[in-house]
Design a protein around this motif. Structure first.
Motif, mmCIF file in Angstrom:
data_model
loop_
_atom_site.group_PDB
_atom_site.id
_atom_site.type_symbol
_atom_site.label_atom_id
_atom_site.label_comp_id
_atom_site.label_asym_id
_atom_site.label_seq_id
_atom_site.Cartn_x
_atom_site.Cartn_y
_atom_site.Cartn_z
ATOM 1 N N PRO A 165 0.933 -1.147 0.190
ATOM 2 C CA PRO A 165 0.020 -0.141 0.049
ATOM 3 C C PRO A 165 0.907 1.226 0.009
ATOM 4 C CG PRO A 165 -0.529 -1.218 2.006
ATOM 5 C CD PRO A 165 0.591 -2.094 1.083
ATOM 6 N N SER A 166 2.079 1.156 0.753
ATOM 7 C CA SER A 166 2.928 2.299 0.852
ATOM 8 C C SER A 166 3.441 2.501 -0.592
ATOM 9 C CB SER A 166 4.000 2.140 1.615
ATOM 10 O OG SER A 166 4.891 3.048 1.636
ATOM 11 N N PHE A 167 3.771 1.539 -1.510
ATOM 12 C CA PHE A 167 4.420 1.825 -2.728
ATOM 13 C C PHE A 167 3.062 2.247 -3.730
ATOM 14 C CE2 PHE A 167 4.226 0.162 -7.152
ATOM 15 C CZ PHE A 167 5.575 0.637 -7.841
ATOM 16 N N LEU A 168 2.171 1.798 -3.659
ATOM 17 C CA LEU A 168 0.955 2.095 -4.190
ATOM 18 C C LEU A 168 0.514 3.422 -4.091
ATOM 19 C CD1 LEU A 168 -1.352 -0.981 -4.247
ATOM 20 C CD2 LEU A 168 -0.039 -0.273 -6.268
ATOM 21 N N ALA A 169 0.537 3.995 -2.873
ATOM 22 C CA ALA A 169 0.241 5.256 -2.595
ATOM 23 C C ALA A 169 1.156 6.368 -3.334
ATOM 24 C CB ALA A 169 0.429 5.759 -1.050
ATOM 25 N N GLY A 170 2.346 6.120 -3.396
ATOM 26 C CA GLY A 170 3.354 7.042 -4.107
ATOM 27 C C GLY A 170 3.176 6.852 -5.637
ATOM 28 N N TRP A 171 2.963 5.653 -6.016
ATOM 29 C CA TRP A 171 2.588 5.336 -7.498
ATOM 30 C C TRP A 171 1.514 5.902 -7.950
ATOM 31 C CZ3 TRP A 171 -1.288 2.107 -9.741
ATOM 32 C CH2 TRP A 171 -1.165 1.837 -11.020
ATOM 33 N N CYS A 172 0.455 6.269 -7.418
ATOM 34 C CA CYS A 172 -0.678 7.089 -7.876
ATOM 35 C C CYS A 172 -0.837 8.239 -7.349
ATOM 36 C CB CYS A 172 -2.023 5.946 -7.404
ATOM 37 S SG CYS A 172 -2.515 5.920 -5.831
ATOM 38 N N GLY A 173 0.078 8.957 -6.955
ATOM 39 C CA GLY A 173 0.166 10.410 -6.616
ATOM 40 C C GLY A 173 0.097 10.904 -5.326
ATOM 41 N N GLY A 174 0.095 9.667 -4.239
ATOM 42 C CA GLY A 174 0.117 10.248 -3.116
ATOM 43 C C GLY A 174 1.394 10.482 -2.430
#
Ligand code: HEM
Length: 133
Positions: free
Chosen positions: A58-67
């Motif tokens: 989830p930490s990766f996905l957050a940055g990956w989608c602009g968070g």
């Protein structure tokens, strides 16, 4: 003067519902991986304890989608794709990854169906791109 609509100013991270949605998708994804025999080969590639992955994805996905980009702060100079080069990823297991992720996204059902669909599409392309055979 051009007024951007509120919608165009939101990142995919915000449109999906932020960390809560990404955590829910990740938990559903690893639950499916642990419980559905269709993903047994994919499960076998992972460590016995999936708890670190439930925190990391989830930490990766957050940055990956602009968070927030915490994953990149915790993993400086790491590339998600090259990090997978030690694993024997073929089209079968990459397809299992992509299918389990699509199911997890569908089960969590983010309200913004367009971003949810795009997330599944792009992650599938990334996963298949990691397959070497
Ligand atoms: C878009 C596709 C993918 C994303 C975003 C992704 C994401 C991740 C992340 C965040 C980690 C943890 C790395 C870390 O933070 O240290 C990881 C590890 C791993 N990934 Fe992926 N992954 C993807 C595709 C795949 C595929 C297709 C496979 C196998 C078929 C796979 C197998 C693994 C394995 C075996 C690990 C090590 C985990 C462990 O030791 O338990 N991944 N991945």
């Amino acid at each position: 003067m051009m007024a951007a609509s509120a919608e165009t100013e939101l990142t995919p991270f915000e449109r999906l519902g932020g960390h809560a949605t990404l955590r829910a998708i990740t938990d559903r994804f690893y639950d499916l991986m642990e419980q559905d025999p269709a993903y047994a080969a994919l499960r076998a590639m992972h460590a016995a304890d999936l708890a670190p992955m439930r925190a990391s994805l989830p930490s990766f996905l957050a940055g990956w989608c602009g968070g927030p980009r915490d994953w990149w702060q915790d993993n400086p100079a790491k590339c998600m794709v090259s990090l997978h080069s030690p694993f024997a990823i073929d089209r079968d297991t990459a397809g299992q990854w992509a299918e389990a992720m699509r199911r997890a996204i569908a089960d969590v059902a983010p309200a913004d169906v367009d971003v949810a669909q795009a997330m599944g599409d792009v992650l599938e392309r990334m996963a298949l791109g990691m397959a070497r055979r």
